[in-house]
Design a protein around this motif. Sequence first.
Motif, PDB file in Angstrom:
ATOM      1  N   CYS A 172      11.400  28.971  35.643  1.00 16.82           N
ATOM      2  CA  CYS A 172      12.333  29.665  34.738  1.00 16.82           C
ATOM      3  C   CYS A 172      13.025  30.804  35.498  1.00 16.82           C
ATOM      4  O   CYS A 172      12.382  31.539  36.235  1.00 16.82           O
ATOM      5  CB  CYS A 172      11.567  30.224  33.541  1.00 16.82           C
ATOM      6  SG  CYS A 172      12.532  31.323  32.490  1.00 16.82           S
ATOM      7  N   VAL A 173      14.346  30.899  35.316  1.00 22.75           N
ATOM      8  CA  VAL A 173      15.067  31.966  36.018  1.00 22.75           C
ATOM      9  C   VAL A 173      15.398  33.129  35.085  1.00 22.75           C
ATOM     10  O   VAL A 173      16.111  34.051  35.458  1.00 22.75           O
ATOM     11  CB  VAL A 173      16.350  31.436  36.695  1.00 22.75           C
ATOM     12  CG1 VAL A 173      15.990  30.460  37.797  1.00 22.75           C
ATOM     13  CG2 VAL A 173      17.267  30.779  35.659  1.00 22.75           C
ATOM     14  N   ARG A 174      14.884  33.082  33.897  1.00 26.27           N
ATOM     15  CA  ARG A 174      15.062  34.128  32.900  1.00 26.27           C
ATOM     16  C   ARG A 174      16.537  34.471  32.705  1.00 26.27           C
ATOM     17  O   ARG A 174      16.940  35.616  32.709  1.00 26.27           O
ATOM     18  CB  ARG A 174      14.273  35.382  33.317  1.00 26.27           C
ATOM     19  CG  ARG A 174      13.840  36.209  32.129  1.00 26.27           C
ATOM     20  CD  ARG A 174      12.885  37.290  32.573  1.00 26.27           C
ATOM     21  NE  ARG A 174      12.979  38.472  31.726  1.00 26.27           N
ATOM     22  CZ  ARG A 174      12.340  39.593  31.967  1.00 26.27           C
ATOM     23  NH1 ARG A 174      11.551  39.691  33.016  1.00 26.27           N
ATOM     24  NH2 ARG A 174      12.481  40.614  31.160  1.00 26.27           N
ATOM     25  N   CYS A 175      17.335  33.413  32.548  1.00 28.05           N
ATOM     26  CA  CYS A 175      18.770  33.620  32.358  1.00 28.05           C
ATOM     27  C   CYS A 175      19.092  33.820  30.878  1.00 28.05           C
ATOM     28  O   CYS A 175      20.187  34.220  30.522  1.00 28.05           O
ATOM     29  CB  CYS A 175      19.524  32.393  32.871  1.00 28.05           C
ATOM     30  SG  CYS A 175      19.096  30.892  31.968  1.00 28.05           S
ATOM     31  N   TYR A 176      18.119  33.521  30.020  1.00 27.09           N
ATOM     32  CA  TYR A 176      18.275  33.641  28.564  1.00 27.09           C
ATOM     33  C   TYR A 176      19.270  32.645  27.978  1.00 27.09           C
ATOM     34  O   TYR A 176      19.714  32.799  26.850  1.00 27.09           O
ATOM     35  CB  TYR A 176      18.683  35.050  28.138  1.00 27.09           C
ATOM     36  CG  TYR A 176      17.715  36.126  28.535  1.00 27.09           C
ATOM     37  CD1 TYR A 176      16.339  35.912  28.478  1.00 27.09           C
ATOM     38  CD2 TYR A 176      18.178  37.374  28.952  1.00 27.09           C
ATOM     39  CE1 TYR A 176      15.451  36.908  28.850  1.00 27.09           C
ATOM     40  CE2 TYR A 176      17.292  38.378  29.321  1.00 27.09           C
ATOM     41  CZ  TYR A 176      15.930  38.137  29.273  1.00 27.09           C
ATOM     42  OH  TYR A 176      15.059  39.117  29.620  1.00 27.09           O
ATOM     43  N   ALA A 177      19.616  31.618  28.739  1.00 30.06           N
ATOM     44  CA  ALA A 177      20.516  30.602  28.186  1.00 30.06           C
ATOM     45  C   ALA A 177      19.899  29.977  26.941  1.00 30.06           C
ATOM     46  O   ALA A 177      20.590  29.685  25.964  1.00 30.06           O
ATOM     47  CB  ALA A 177      20.793  29.525  29.233  1.00 30.06           C
ATOM     48  N   CYS A 178      18.592  29.782  26.963  1.00 27.46           N
ATOM     49  CA  CYS A 178      17.912  29.163  25.816  1.00 27.46           C
ATOM     50  C   CYS A 178      18.086  30.034  24.579  1.00 27.46           C
ATOM     51  O   CYS A 178      18.387  29.564  23.487  1.00 27.46           O
ATOM     52  CB  CYS A 178      16.431  28.948  26.122  1.00 27.46           C
ATOM     53  SG  CYS A 178      15.608  30.352  26.886  1.00 27.46           S
TER      54      CYS A 178
ATOM     55  N   GLN B 233       9.068  33.612  26.783  1.00 30.60           N
ATOM     56  CA  GLN B 233       9.111  32.307  26.111  1.00 30.60           C
ATOM     57  C   GLN B 233       8.218  32.296  24.870  1.00 30.60           C
ATOM     58  O   GLN B 233       8.581  31.731  23.837  1.00 30.60           O
ATOM     59  CB  GLN B 233       8.681  31.192  27.076  1.00 30.60           C
ATOM     60  CG  GLN B 233       9.739  30.854  28.110  1.00 30.60           C
ATOM     61  CD  GLN B 233      11.016  30.299  27.474  1.00 30.60           C
ATOM     62  OE1 GLN B 233      11.018  29.840  26.344  1.00 30.60           O
ATOM     63  NE2 GLN B 233      12.115  30.376  28.212  1.00 30.60           N
TER      64      GLN B 233
ATOM     65  N   CYS C   7      19.164  24.902  29.003  1.00 27.96           N
ATOM     66  CA  CYS C   7      18.420  25.419  30.156  1.00 27.96           C
ATOM     67  C   CYS C   7      18.942  24.803  31.451  1.00 27.96           C
ATOM     68  O   CYS C   7      18.911  23.595  31.639  1.00 27.96           O
ATOM     69  CB  CYS C   7      16.936  25.115  30.008  1.00 27.96           C
ATOM     70  SG  CYS C   7      15.978  25.640  31.442  1.00 27.96           S
TER      71      CYS C   7
HETATM   72  S1  SF4 Z   1      17.280  28.759  29.719  1.00 24.82           S
HETATM   73 FE1  SF4 Z   1      15.444  29.859  29.105  1.00 24.82          FE
HETATM   74  S2  SF4 Z   1      13.789  28.623  29.970  1.00 24.82           S
HETATM   75 FE2  SF4 Z   1      15.636  27.957  30.976  1.00 24.82          FE
HETATM   76  S3  SF4 Z   1      15.710  29.214  32.809  1.00 24.82           S
HETATM   77 FE3  SF4 Z   1      16.930  30.269  31.287  1.00 24.82          FE
HETATM   78  S4  SF4 Z   1      15.466  31.696  30.347  1.00 24.82           S
HETATM   79 FE4  SF4 Z   1      14.267  30.191  31.471  1.00 24.82          FE
END
Ligand code: SF4
Lengths: 660, 317
Positions: free
Chosen positions: B204-210, B246, B267
């Motif tokens: 996980c890159v912690r991009c917060y896309a989810c 998460q 993601c």
């Molecule tokens: S979308 Fe969520 S689970 Fe996927 S990399 Fe980004 S923060 Fe992590």
Amino acid sequence: MRIGVFVCHCGTNIAGTVDCAAVAAAAQQFPEVVLAVDTPYACSEPGQRAIIEAIEQKGLNGVVVASCTPRMHEATFRRTVERAGLNRYMFEMANIREHVSWVGRDKKLNTFKATDLVRIAVEKLRYNRPLTAKSFAVNKRVLVIGAGVAGIQAALDCADGGLETIVVERTSTVGGKMAKLDKTFPTVDCSVCVLGPKMVDLAQHRKIKLYAMSEIADLSGYVGNFEVSIRRKATYVDWNKCTGCGLCADKCPSRKAPDHFNELVGRTTAISIPFPQAIPKKASIDASSCLHFLKDRCGVCAKVCPVEAIDFEQQDEVVKESVGAVVVATGFDLLDIRRFGQYGGGRFPDVVTSLQYERMLSASGPTGGHLKCPSDGREPKSVVFISCVGSRDRSMDRAICSGFCCMYTAKQAILTKSHVPDCETHVFYMDIRAPGKGYDEFIRRAQEEYRTNYVRGRVSSVYPKNGRLAVRGADTLLGTQTEVMADLVVLAVGAGAAEGSRDLAEKLRISYDAYGFFMESHPKLKPVETNTAGVFLAGACQGPKDIPASVAMGSAAAGKVMALFSKERLESDPQVAQVNAVRCVGCLKCLRTCPFGAIQEVQARDGSTKAQVIESVCQGCGVCTVTCTDRAIELQHFTDNQLLAEVNYLCRSWMEKSPA
Amino acid sequence: MSTIDLLREAIRAKLPDLDMVLAWGGDDPLRASPLFIRTESDLENLAAPHLYVSNLAVNLYSLRSKKIGLVVKGCDSRSVIQLLKEGLIARPSLYIFGLPCEGVVDAAKINREIPDAGRATGLAVRSGRVMVQTPENEHILDLDAVLADRCLRCRYPNPLIYDQLIGEAIPVGEIPDLYQDLDEFEALSLDARHDFWMETMRRCVRCYACRNACPLCVCKAHCVADSREPHWLTLETNVSQKWFFQVLHSMHLAGRCTECGECERACPMGLPILLMRRKLNREIRELFGYEAGLDLMTTPPLSTFSIEEENIAEREL
Ligand code: SF4
Ligand SMILES: Cc1cc2nc3c(=O)[nH]c(=O)nc-3n(C[C@H](O)[C@H](O)[C@H](O)COP(=O)(O)OP(=O)(O)OC[C@H]3O[C@@H](n4cnc5c(N)ncnc54)[C@H](O)[C@@H]3O)c2cc1C
Ligand code: SF4
Ligand code: SF4
């Protein structure tokens, strides 16, 4: 910050299994701790003085005491730090007694855990902020719910103390169970003769407003300012007119109505006044037996009533009152006799409850005080009493002792002899519990003077035999089986919470135990208080108790109310929820979950919806804070950051330096 | 008339009363992107129904002051219901075009099946088959093989809330096993599951896309993941912080998540994070008998308070 840590020995209570000096030494190394010492009794006068001196000399601005539970002494130490000039919320307590020394024996592990708890308290304290209480006016009126002997006593004491008192009683008369008793132990004096005058006082007191045939529909608000809705049930009689002459009951043709006052022994008329000394002495109609309601005819009462009080159109009515405190005195109810089929309960007419037996003994009862078997009206020549019916019985999930049965059973055995001198009396018992003043002597009188046959053992069955009842059971003293013939069997049926107690508790937001009895705030130190400020308990609603104890508790509750009302203004607890309007998305989940109705919807200046906490209503339970996903609502003194500081330290310490 | 034409006409008729209509459009034959229709000319860009992959309800909260028309599939409609139930949007400012959905195609799956998918020029679906046109070939695939995963376990192809239904409702077939994937996962040993999440969270890159793709994540700018006051998460990029995020996200969606799968789709690392949300959803089903986004009248279990819960033994009685 400059933090001082005081590790209490509590004599050997803590020091016995925790190395307090080591805990203090470790605490000395914690961040921002400038002083850490151990002390024999932190709560004692010298203990508190040491804390005050340390604050002054070391310039402390935060204090941790590691000792007992905050329930015990948090208030004490808050006052201590306040005396030294600190805000009382710049104090934290670590419970190393109940949570450590009393539960673990391994000194090394205990010391480790105690050190952790102190560290957690320090971590939290670092995020503490001074909080100040707000004050609000008190409405010095009191509501008493339930007018048994406990409620009557509480109401009279409050009213004599000058308080306006509202009494709400569910049935059509005050008096509760005591009004139904024939005589009372241990003096064997006439129950209603002692109680009657108090009932009259209640009715006549200028400061008391009585709502009989009424129940609590709703209670909102908070200590000092409750709003209560009272549902006055329709009696179909205008009580403002009714003089209690009883003509209506004399003429009522429907004579098969269940007689609740007489515990369903015998029948009464559809319109009735429960008993001669009833307060208020007013008639009411039982619609389920009244021919007017059942068949749309009759109306005799309306014709004979000299003051035209009958009103078939009457409806339930809700009235509102505002009060500052509540005394709950709703008493108890006996368990349903039909649950005791093995003793013939609900199966044989000559098996009755103890309370039915009181009515059968009473001169104002359905038999005019003549003992008669319900089945055929003959005079009993042998009465068997079975005690602990549904009490101390794990098979029924009822481990509790109903408290008064041993005593009233002895009383009933004595009274039986005075009604029918040649009647045999037998008591099946488990143990005899008679710890009150003059109580054991009373039991002895029943046994010796009144020749009651006490058999220690449980009854296994009651069954009909030759037109009588055979009671079969064990005699554990003789180690034999025994069978006794009885004309009448009296079951000392266990006491449960009064019907509807759980509902009432939810309305009052007080807790109740597994049996439905209301929970006191502390079993020893706060037996009259509940965990809801301003709501007090009196009598058997808190657990079975006899008349002297119920009366004492009624007075105690009145004392608590008067102490509360001795102040003009009350301070609200600042440990309440607070909304950060910037974060709030206005979902109002907090509003929906708050069990106390402490949150209201407001409009921000931009027209968006926001939540707002009504500080004086909030009880600081924290339910809203866990509901709010973006943490817009937080509990003061238990903010996320404060709790996270604790958890973060704890998790780290656990991973880094677990002793095992 | 084909579905797309029906939809176009329906939107055209309503457009004058609305600030905008949210639908799907664009030129890519395999993927549609959100289309904000403000004028009639925008209607030309409407894409074909099998490409209506994304859940447009994600926009509703931020557009709540506008009068919005919204096209929903069955699954999207559940998000709308849940948002309405939570009081986050208001029904009067919403006009819903309900679209019975036969399933949407997963472009990634097509890419896997067809080497030259990148140069596709057209896509058509007819009676269970997908025709993909590329400059050189016409590929024919089984629709089931390229449907999005969530479509394979879809139980609500027809919208549960709408003002106008476009075309005919689709008969609902046999409902597939809901939680088979979860059962399989939970059958693994604790260590295996731990390792699985360690590895997943490591990636996980912690991009917060989810989070940003989630239609129910309305805190956005005030999300505790970003907040310093209160300070729930640090900026350390270690597994524990990412995992914590998460878990927080999943917890905040317990009993709210409708399993639309947008988090997982968004993601960039392709992490199977819907599994965690589904785990909590199953817990909620079992404890409270509640499923999010089905019924406007019921109250979400975590938005109420009761002293005793029926299925949680808090104390012995
Ligand atoms: S979308 Fe969520 S689970 Fe996927 S990399 Fe980004 S923060 Fe992590
Ligand atoms: C058979 C028997 C014999 C006993 N003999 C003796 C004895 O000889 N000596 C002795 O000391 N003790 C005796 N006791 C115990 C005695 O009955 C109790 O101590 C006493 O009744 C307790 O008083 P109370 O006011 O707490 O409750 P109660 O007497 O139960 O009064 C409670 C009142 O509250 C009312 N109420 C209940 N719920 C509500 C509601 N929701 N809203 C409004 N009103 C409500 C009820 O109608 C009732 O009037 C005996 C008990 C039994 C069962
Ligand atoms: S739950 Fe939180 S965000 Fe929702 S209204 Fe309450 S404080 Fe605001
Ligand atoms: S802490 Fe929250 S839920 Fe609890 S009483 Fe206060 S406002 Fe209500």
